[in-house]
Motif scaffolding. Sequence first.
Motif, short mmCIF file in Angstrom:
data_model
loop_
_atom_site.label_atom_id
_atom_site.label_comp_id
_atom_site.label_asym_id
_atom_site.label_seq_id
_atom_site.Cartn_x
_atom_site.Cartn_y
_atom_site.Cartn_z
N THR A 44 3.29 88.87 15.01
CA THR A 44 3.27 87.42 14.82
C THR A 44 3.04 86.74 16.16
OG1 THR A 44 4.73 87.50 12.90
CG2 THR A 44 4.64 85.41 14.09
N LYS A 45 2.14 85.78 16.15
CA LYS A 45 1.88 84.96 17.32
C LYS A 45 2.91 83.83 17.31
CE LYS A 45 -2.38 83.54 17.41
NZ LYS A 45 -3.61 82.72 17.27
N ALA A 46 3.67 83.73 18.40
CA ALA A 46 4.69 82.68 18.52
C ALA A 46 4.24 81.68 19.57
CB ALA A 46 6.03 83.30 18.91
N ASP A 47 4.33 80.41 19.27
CA ASP A 47 3.95 79.38 20.23
C ASP A 47 4.79 79.51 21.50
OD1 ASP A 47 2.73 76.77 21.08
OD2 ASP A 47 4.81 76.12 20.90
N CYS A 48 6.08 79.75 21.34
CA CYS A 48 6.97 79.85 22.49
C CYS A 48 8.23 80.60 22.08
CB CYS A 48 7.34 78.45 22.99
SG CYS A 48 8.46 78.44 24.40
N LEU A 49 8.63 81.56 22.89
CA LEU A 49 9.88 82.28 22.65
C LEU A 49 11.00 81.77 23.55
CD1 LEU A 49 8.47 85.88 22.13
CD2 LEU A 49 9.48 84.38 20.40
N ARG A 50 10.74 80.65 24.23
CA ARG A 50 11.71 79.85 24.97
C ARG A 50 12.25 80.49 26.25
NH1 ARG A 50 15.89 77.44 20.90
NH2 ARG A 50 16.39 76.24 22.74
#
Length: 130
Positions: free
Chosen positions: A65-71
């Motif tokens: 999964t492509k995540a915009d941001c993992l923080r």
Amino acid sequence: MLTESVTKLGLSHIKRHVFLCCDQAKPKCCSKEDSMKSWQYLKKRLKELNLDHPTSDNPYGVFRTKADCLRVCIEGPILLVYPDGTWYRNATPETIEKIIQEHLIGNKIVTEYLFHQHPLPLSETEDTSG
């Protein structure tokens, strides 16, 4: 149609789920271009190695999964492997290849890029008696 999608994707046979911080709306941990190179590499290699779906040789798949941001927002791209709860930094194509070979295939953590590990706990409905 939803049931067909679940079957087609092999969701009941996922062994691991890889999240990659990329294609960010506001890039912080690395450039958007670098993160997308890593994403394209991850997709390509999982497919080439037949890890992206269950096969007769490998009954378990690796979902991505492509995540915009993992923080985390430092030393990216960040790559997270669940259920292992293994967090990797600097997930360049070279690093991803090492993670695929050693972690996803060889079941050995790549300590060189590991910065945190917190496996998911077993759910109350899972049989832990062996």
